[in-house]
Design a protein around this motif. Structure first.
Motif, PDB file in Angstrom:
ATOM      1  N   LEU A  69      -8.399   3.873   0.519  1.00  0.00           N
ATOM      2  CA  LEU A  69      -9.147   4.044  -0.727  1.00  0.00           C
ATOM      3  C   LEU A  69      -9.606   5.486  -0.879  1.00  0.00           C
ATOM      4  N   TRP A 127       0.830  -1.205   0.000  1.00  0.00           N
ATOM      5  CA  TRP A 127       0.000   0.000   0.000  1.00  0.00           C
ATOM      6  C   TRP A 127       0.866   1.257   0.000  1.00  0.00           C
ATOM      7  N   ARG A 179      -7.250   0.270   6.819  1.00  0.00           N
ATOM      8  CA  ARG A 179      -8.408   0.985   7.365  1.00  0.00           C
ATOM      9  C   ARG A 179      -7.993   1.832   8.547  1.00  0.00           C
ATOM     10  N   TYR A 219      -7.516  -1.486  -0.440  1.00  0.00           N
ATOM     11  CA  TYR A 219      -8.816  -1.757   0.187  1.00  0.00           C
ATOM     12  C   TYR A 219      -8.657  -2.386   1.563  1.00  0.00           C
ATOM     13  N   ARG A 220      -7.456  -2.818   1.909  1.00  0.00           N
ATOM     14  CA  ARG A 220      -7.231  -3.489   3.205  1.00  0.00           C
ATOM     15  C   ARG A 220      -6.910  -2.513   4.322  1.00  0.00           C
ATOM     16  N   ARG A 244     -13.854   4.291   7.193  1.00  0.00           N
ATOM     17  CA  ARG A 244     -13.085   3.115   7.560  1.00  0.00           C
ATOM     18  C   ARG A 244     -12.021   2.803   6.509  1.00  0.00           C
ATOM     19  N   ARG A 245     -12.409   2.818   5.236  1.00  0.00           N
ATOM     20  CA  ARG A 245     -11.466   2.504   4.152  1.00  0.00           C
ATOM     21  C   ARG A 245     -10.644   3.764   3.833  1.00  0.00           C
TER      22      ARG A 245
END
Length: 410
Positions: free
Chosen positions: A292, A227, A407, A404-405, A288-289
């Motif tokens: 993204l 990421w 958070r 997407y992982r 939360r994400r």
């Protein structure tokens, strides 16, 4: 008391604003922002005023960027080893001295592209040590679950000043010349340096290894986080295209299509208003994400480049700048929060430095390419190319699974 003590309830802190050291950090940002908000307008028209065009401005901006790239990794290592408050103190003093020198050169009529470039070089060296040290301040002062709020609050005073700062800077440059705005920027760096020294933030416990070994360890940590390196890779294209378009070509288009410094000051003010609105969004919206949101929000900066490239009227450019500012500030706050929550404090300086180098490494090339391309293409056409690059890089980054992982914590 430490952050751990506050987390255990020894010192309840419903908001970062209840922490005195954090309020000092905010004040330093506010003071520095009052000068920095006017500096881009003043610097651009200082170059234009001594007869320079896209090529001269590109050389000055490149001279500012290259030293930052050269020294950023060293700044990251030192941020994990030394007192971060002392690094911030010395870095701000250096930046203030560089701006003061430019102000004197412009005021005395001695400014040339070469002389301004030398001062820009010194300012770039200072920035290389300031950025990694500043990234780790909030995580030392507030609990992890308050980091998004703290990062947003740090940007409130600066963004609020930036709303009117560029507009004021545009009028100051128009009526008195750029020297006064540059001089004020130098003075605010000095005051901010004293405030930051008072934070008394010690460095992490040294690993006992040498600088090269610390860099290797940091590089291993950087590569292990997809990421992080994917966002950095996308940022290599996005940041270069944005700065080459907005910072280099923007003032020139404003000078040709609109009313020069005053119009460009309005565009900068509209962009700052968007940044302030984005900060407010981050204070009330906690997605939360977070990764993204960070990736997608940053794509908004393509809009003012497209508006300028299409030759739209000033109101359209101002509206696009507002939307871009909202998206960019959401992305900046989100990214700072992600780094501080996902990376250990003793690695934060180095990993943030690798990210900063990756995002900046293409900027000098972009400036020079734009300077060369301006001899064959119109500024409007180049701006449209920059806008397309930002869109494509964002779409590519959004395809990475780890985006997407990651958070938000808390």
């Amino acid at each position: 008391m430490t952050v751990d003590q506050r987390e255990r309830g020894a010192l309840p802190a419903a908001s970062p604003l209840r922490i005195p050291a954090f309020r000092r950090f905010l004040l330093a940002h506010l003071v520095s922002a009052t000068g920095s908000a006017m500096a881009p307008v003043a610097l651009a028209f200082a170059v234009i005023g001594q007869g320079g065009g896209a090529g001269s401005l590109g050389i000055v901006l490149t001279a500012n960027t290259v030293p930052t790239l050269v020294f950023l990794l060293m700044g990251g290592v030192l941020a994990d080893r030394m007192s971060r408050s002392r690094i911030l103190f010395l870095g701000n003093l250096g930046a203030g001295a560089a701006q003061a020198a430019v102000a004197v050169l412009v005021a005395t009529g001695s400014a040339t592209t070469f002389a301004i470039s030398v001062c820009a070089c010194l300012s770039g060296v200072s920035a290389a040590f300031i950025a990694p040290a500043a990234q780790g301040v909030a995580s030392r002062l507030v609990p992890k679950e308050q980091l998004q709020q703290a990062n947003a609050l740090v940007r409130v005073p600066g963004n609020a000043v930036k709303v009117i700062g560029p507009v004021v800077g545009g009028f100051v440059v128009s009526f008195t010349g750029p020297a006064w705005a540059l001089g004020w920027d130098a003075a605010t760096f000095g005051v901010a340096a004293l405030l930051l020294l008072g934070l008394r933030l010690a460095g992490a416990v040294p690993s006992g290894a040498g600088l090269v070994a610390d860099l290797r360890t940091g590089w291993a940590g950087f590569r292990s986080r997809s990421w992080l390196w994917s966002y950095t890779a996308a940022g290599t294209a996005v940041v270069a295209a944005w700065l080459a378009g907005f910072q280099l070509l923007g003032p020139l288009v404003a000078d040709h299509d609109f009313s020069g410094a005053r119009s460009w000051g309005l565009v900068q003010g509209a962009f700052a208003a968007g940044l302030l609105a984005g900060t407010v969004v981050c204070l009330v919206w906690k997605p939360r994400r977070l990764m993204l949101v960070c990736v997608l929000a940053s794509s908004g900066i393509m809009l003012p480049l497209a508006a300028l490239g299409l030759g739209l009227s000033l109101p359209w450019v101002l509206g696009a700048a507002v939307v871009a500012g909202i998206g960019l500030d959401v992305a900046i706050v989100s990214w700072s929060t992600i780094l501080q929550q996902q990376v250990r404090d003793d690695e934060l300086g180095r990993l943030s430095a690798f990210n900063a180098v990756g995002e900046r490494i293409a900027i000098p090339v972009a400036y020079l390419l734009v300077a060369v391309a301006s001899a064959h293409w119109s500024s409007h056409r180049i701006l449209l190319v920059c806008s397309a690059i930002i869109l494509l890089a964002t779409l590519a980054n959004a395809c990475v699974r780890d985006v997407y992982r990651i958070r938000r914590v808390g």
